[in-house]
Each structure stands twice: as C-alpha cells, then as structure tokens.
Scaffold this active site. Structure first.
Site, PDB file in Angstrom:
ATOM      1  N   ASP A 106       0.969  -1.047   0.162  1.00 25.27           N
ATOM      2  CA  ASP A 106      -0.013  -0.084  -0.014  1.00 25.27           C
ATOM      3  C   ASP A 106       0.785   1.419   0.051  1.00 25.27           C
ATOM      4  OD1 ASP A 106      -3.110   0.947   0.431  1.00 25.27           O
ATOM      5  OD2 ASP A 106      -1.970   1.974   2.097  1.00 25.27           O
ATOM      6  N   HIS A 274      -7.392  -6.570   0.205  1.00 25.16           N
ATOM      7  CA  HIS A 274      -6.372  -5.561   0.138  1.00 25.16           C
ATOM      8  C   HIS A 274      -4.961  -5.895   1.003  1.00 25.16           C
ATOM      9  CE1 HIS A 274      -4.214  -1.736  -0.166  1.00 25.16           C
ATOM     10  NE2 HIS A 274      -4.673  -1.566   0.992  1.00 25.16           N
TER      11      HIS A 274
END
Length: 293
Positions: A106, A274
């Site tokens: 991320d 994610h």
C-alpha cells in the site's frame, strides 16, 4: 504491540526524523514497509518467518505508528514519497546496509517504488503488494476508482476538512476503512485493530497521514511524471502481488501496468483482499522466500 522474537526495537535518527524500527534475524537484509492505516505490526505473521534466512528490518513510516510525525508543510513535500524514502535509506545505512531487498504494501509500496527510482543502487529486489503506480492511478480515474478508493480524494482535500472530521471519529474511520478492504468474511484480531486505533487517535498522526495522501495527489504525482518522462524505470527484479478480492485485482491488469514501469516483472494474485500480509501471511511468506532466495 511489539513484534515477537527475534525482533528488537530501535529508534533511529534519519537525518533529523526519528524512525521506529524492529530488527531481527540474520543473513541478507530485507526492509518491510507497511501501508495505511497501519504500522509495522502488520508484518507480525510475515517478518518472523523471513527472519529465519534474512536480517529483517521493519519500520513505521514517518507520520505513522511510533515514528516521528513532523508537522505537514503547505508544499506537501514533508510527506512526499521522496522524503519518506530517504528516511528508509538513512535507516538502512545506519544499520550498516547500503544495499538490501525491499518489500512494501500500500503506501509503503509507493515509498518503495520511489526509493527504488531515487536510489537504484540500494535495492537488490523490489516487491510491491496491492498497488499499481500512483501515476497510473491518477491518469486512469473513473467512477469505479472514485467509489472504491474514495479516501484518496477525501484525504487529499484542503481546508483541514479530513483532519477535522477524522478527529471526531478516529475509531470509526479506522475500523470502517480496514473492514471495507478485507476479503468477505475476514477480520483482523481485536488486539491488532486496537493498536491501529490507538495510533490514529493521535491528532499528529491524523495530520501526518492525511498529508501523505495530499502529497500523493500533488508532489508525488509531479515527481512520478518527471521520472516517467526521463525514462526512469525499475530495473531490478520486481515482484507484484495483489489480492484477488481487492480493488487492484478487479480494476487493473497489475502485471501489464507494472511492465510499463519495470523491466523484469513477475507476480500473481493472492487469496485475499487488500491487506495481503494480514489476510494470507503463509502465501506471502512463500512468495517472498522464493523471490528473495
């Protein structure tokens, strides 16, 4: 919440910014960088396994966790990925590592991408988890992105709007943001979530991490465009992993995108949303061990 043995915590001066780190293991060095809205704790199930064969360095990015949180600046340079990357190079050099493997998830993967472009001689191998490059994201904006990653635009808003609203309900924000990006039916342990909430209840952390996104939509984009125009690409081996249930895997062809930004790219989807290192740690360890050697 400290990482388990063999990790020991350090506070390292990175040219005036103190970075919180945990170091463990022996062998070739590898640096792990976390994402939003987390801390180095996100690597709790990955770092110990890698430490069997590597010296593993896990840090909190500036503005996150227990690292320093400098006040944001109007030019959005203080939280530019270039500055955050320079912190990490300074940390590794202070530990005696001029060259290392690099893994980022991320926001940490965006720092890692910039670090590899700015300091190519420092990075042996790069792995990025659940991102495509910032430049690609902002040059391919559509309704799906605006809905799926609305926080990119909300957090980049000026006038202290996100800072004020997040300060009113930090726990709601963090828990909601994490849950909406997990694969269906997956949760994160309560003691870990409590740690994330504790960090993000600090107004300095809210301001800093919001500045991270403001930089992403301004100075980072300018830096990335300049690198693209200059022909700078990732030339070391590049591993790309993404969650099959996440936005990146559904909205993009990650390998095709990254092959425009790197010369030696491989990767695959992972059985997760994610937060790959927290949702599928065993699979992440297997992929990284094979990649890092």
């Amino acid at each position: 919440m400290p990482l388990p043995d063999p990790f020991r915590e350090h506070r390292i001066d990175a040219d005036g910014t103190t970075i919180h780190a945990a170091v463990g293991g022996s062998g070739d060095p590898v640096l792990l960088l976390h994402g939003y809205p987390q801390s180095l704790v996100m690597w709790r199930d990955v770092a110990p396994a890698l430490a069997r064969d590597h010296t593993v360095v896990v840090t909190d990015l500036r503005g996150y966790g227990e690292s320093d949180k400098p006040a944001p600046d109007e030019a959005h340079r203080r939280y530019a990925k270039r500055e955050m990357a320079a912190d990490q190079v300074a940390v590794m050099r202070s530990l005696g590592f001029d060259r290392f493997d690099l893994v980022g998830h991320d926001r940490g993967a965006r720092v890692a991408h910039r670090l590899t472009l700015d300091h190519p001689d420092a990075v042996s191998r790069l792995a990025v988890l659940d991102i495509v490059p910032t430049r690609h994201v902002f040059t391919h904006v559509d309704r799906d992105l605006a809905h799926g990653y609305f926080h990119w635009f909300f957090l980049a808003t000026g006038g202290d709007v996100p800072e004020t609203l997040l300060a009113g309900a930090p726990e709601f924000w963090i828990r909601t943001m994490v849950q909406r990006l997990l694969a269906p039916g997956v949760t994160i342990a309560e003691e870990v979530m409590a740690d994330y909430v504790r960090y993000f209840s600090d107004p300095a952390c809210i301001a800093a991490t919001t500045a991270d996104y403001k930089a992403g939509a301004s100075t980072d984009l300018e830096d990335d465009e300049a690198s693209w125009t200059a022909g700078e690409r990732v030339t070391c081996p590049l591993l790309v992993l993404w969650g099959e249930h996440g936005f990146v895997g559904k909205a993009y062809d990650p390998l095709a995108v990254w092959r425009d930004y790197g010369t030696d790219v491989a990767g695959r989807a992972m059985p997760s949303g994610h937060f790959i290192p927290e949702e599928a740690p065993e699979q992440v360890v297997a992929e990284l061990q094979a990649f890092l050697g």
